[in-house]
Design a protein around this motif. Structure first.
Motif, PDB file in Angstrom:
ATOM      1  N   UNK A  12      82.777  54.428  68.305  1.00  0.00           N
ATOM      2  CA  UNK A  12      82.563  55.556  67.409  1.00  0.00           C
ATOM      3  C   UNK A  12      81.088  55.573  67.029  1.00  0.00           C
ATOM      4  N   UNK A  13      80.461  56.725  67.150  1.00  0.00           N
ATOM      5  CA  UNK A  13      79.075  56.888  66.742  1.00  0.00           C
ATOM      6  C   UNK A  13      78.985  58.159  65.909  1.00  0.00           C
ATOM      7  N   UNK A  14      78.723  57.983  64.618  1.00  0.00           N
ATOM      8  CA  UNK A  14      78.497  59.101  63.716  1.00  0.00           C
ATOM      9  C   UNK A  14      76.990  59.127  63.447  1.00  0.00           C
ATOM     10  N   UNK A  15      76.300  59.921  64.233  1.00  0.00           N
ATOM     11  CA  UNK A  15      74.847  59.954  64.199  1.00  0.00           C
ATOM     12  C   UNK A  15      74.325  60.382  62.831  1.00  0.00           C
ATOM     13  N   UNK A  16      73.287  59.706  62.379  1.00  0.00           N
ATOM     14  CA  UNK A  16      72.557  60.127  61.181  1.00  0.00           C
ATOM     15  C   UNK A  16      71.523  61.182  61.556  1.00  0.00           C
ATOM     16  N   UNK A  17      71.168  61.204  62.829  1.00  0.00           N
ATOM     17  CA  UNK A  17      70.225  62.194  63.340  1.00  0.00           C
ATOM     18  C   UNK A  17      70.790  63.604  63.189  1.00  0.00           C
ATOM     19  N   UNK A  18      69.901  64.563  63.081  1.00  0.00           N
ATOM     20  CA  UNK A  18      70.343  65.960  63.078  1.00  0.00           C
ATOM     21  C   UNK A  18      71.017  66.228  64.429  1.00  0.00           C
ATOM     22  N   UNK A  19      72.135  66.949  64.433  1.00  0.00           N
ATOM     23  CA  UNK A  19      72.841  67.222  65.690  1.00  0.00           C
ATOM     24  C   UNK A  19      72.021  67.986  66.731  1.00  0.00           C
ATOM     25  N   UNK A  20      70.913  68.602  66.315  1.00  0.00           N
ATOM     26  CA  UNK A  20      70.083  69.345  67.269  1.00  0.00           C
ATOM     27  C   UNK A  20      69.502  68.445  68.350  1.00  0.00           C
ATOM     28  N   UNK A  21      69.410  67.153  68.092  1.00  0.00           N
ATOM     29  CA  UNK A  21      68.863  66.225  69.084  1.00  0.00           C
ATOM     30  C   UNK A  21      69.862  65.882  70.180  1.00  0.00           C
ATOM     31  N   UNK A  22      71.131  66.089  69.921  1.00  0.00           N
ATOM     32  CA  UNK A  22      72.176  65.677  70.857  1.00  0.00           C
ATOM     33  C   UNK A  22      72.289  66.632  72.033  1.00  0.00           C
ATOM     34  N   UNK A  23      72.592  66.084  73.197  1.00  0.00           N
ATOM     35  CA  UNK A  23      72.920  66.913  74.347  1.00  0.00           C
ATOM     36  C   UNK A  23      74.361  67.406  74.168  1.00  0.00           C
ATOM     37  N   UNK A  24      74.824  68.248  75.061  1.00  0.00           N
ATOM     38  CA  UNK A  24      76.171  68.813  74.926  1.00  0.00           C
ATOM     39  C   UNK A  24      77.232  67.729  74.884  1.00  0.00           C
ATOM     40  N   UNK A  25      77.116  66.750  75.762  1.00  0.00           N
ATOM     41  CA  UNK A  25      78.103  65.668  75.783  1.00  0.00           C
ATOM     42  C   UNK A  25      78.108  64.905  74.455  1.00  0.00           C
ATOM     43  N   UNK A  26      76.931  64.647  73.916  1.00  0.00           N
ATOM     44  CA  UNK A  26      76.825  63.952  72.631  1.00  0.00           C
ATOM     45  C   UNK A  26      77.364  64.773  71.483  1.00  0.00           C
ATOM     46  N   UNK A  27      77.124  66.079  71.528  1.00  0.00           N
ATOM     47  CA  UNK A  27      77.610  66.960  70.459  1.00  0.00           C
ATOM     48  C   UNK A  27      79.139  67.016  70.460  1.00  0.00           C
ATOM     49  N   UNK A  28      79.735  67.132  71.632  1.00  0.00           N
ATOM     50  CA  UNK A  28      81.199  67.144  71.733  1.00  0.00           C
ATOM     51  C   UNK A  28      81.767  65.796  71.276  1.00  0.00           C
ATOM     52  N   UNK A  29      81.105  64.722  71.680  1.00  0.00           N
ATOM     53  CA  UNK A  29      81.584  63.386  71.306  1.00  0.00           C
ATOM     54  C   UNK A  29      81.522  63.164  69.796  1.00  0.00           C
ATOM     55  N   UNK A  30      80.420  63.570  69.151  1.00  0.00           N
ATOM     56  CA  UNK A  30      80.314  63.351  67.713  1.00  0.00           C
ATOM     57  C   UNK A  30      81.315  64.229  66.960  1.00  0.00           C
ATOM     58  N   UNK A  31      81.632  65.391  67.485  1.00  0.00           N
ATOM     59  CA  UNK A  31      82.666  66.244  66.880  1.00  0.00           C
ATOM     60  C   UNK A  31      84.017  65.521  66.914  1.00  0.00           C
TER      61      UNK A  31
END
Length: 147
Positions: free
Chosen positions: A1-20
């Motif tokens: 599980x990774x709940x990024x502290x970074x703004x989601x704008x830095x994430x690629x599509x795969x990372x954005x779907x994963x954090x969701x």
């Protein structure tokens, strides 16, 4: 599980779907709806918040907003309603720098173009739930290669 502290704008599509997906799982854990992941270190900071379920809901709102900007169709109805005001959570500059470095490693393989857009010379922007404060990597982080 990774709940990024970074703004989601830095994430690629795969990372954005994963954090969701991982944020939705965290919401279930914090709501007491699952047995797994209850002791996951990524949830420690949410547990210390005065309103953990509201904090994770606001976290998910930030991810949802970024997904919507990019044209993704995440189901907002999966976010539990925030019933109390949510105070910001602190994140350290060291934690953000660590996460950016961690993300850079992932982007190197998944999305080199996005990696080229990252500036690792400055403290990156945090997710809207967080306020940035000076300090090292968070105590709950389990770095594979500490800086």
């Amino acid at each position: 599980m990774r709940l990024w502290s970074l703004h989601p704008k830095y994430l690629d599509t795969k990372g954005l779907v994963a954090v969701w997906r991982e944020g939705l799982l965290a919401q279930r854990v914090l709501g007491g709806h699952t047995r797994g992941y209850r002791k996951h270190p990524q949830l420690e900071r949410f547990r210390h918040h005065p309103a953990p379920r509201n904090a994770i809901a606001l976290y998910l709102e930030g991810v949802f907003a970024e997904a919507r900007l990019r044209g993704h169709r995440f189901d907002r109805s999966k976010i539990e309603a925030v019933i109390e005001p949510v105070s910001a959570m602190e994140v350290t500059e060291g934690q953000l720098r660590y996460e950016l470095s961690h993300l850079a490693g992932k982007l190197k393989a998944r999305d080199p173009k996005r990696l080229d857009q990252l500036s690792q010379d400055q403290v990156p922007e945090a997710h809207p739930l967080f306020v940035v404060v000076p300090g090292p990597i968070a105590s709950w982080e389990r770095p594979s290669n500490p800086p």
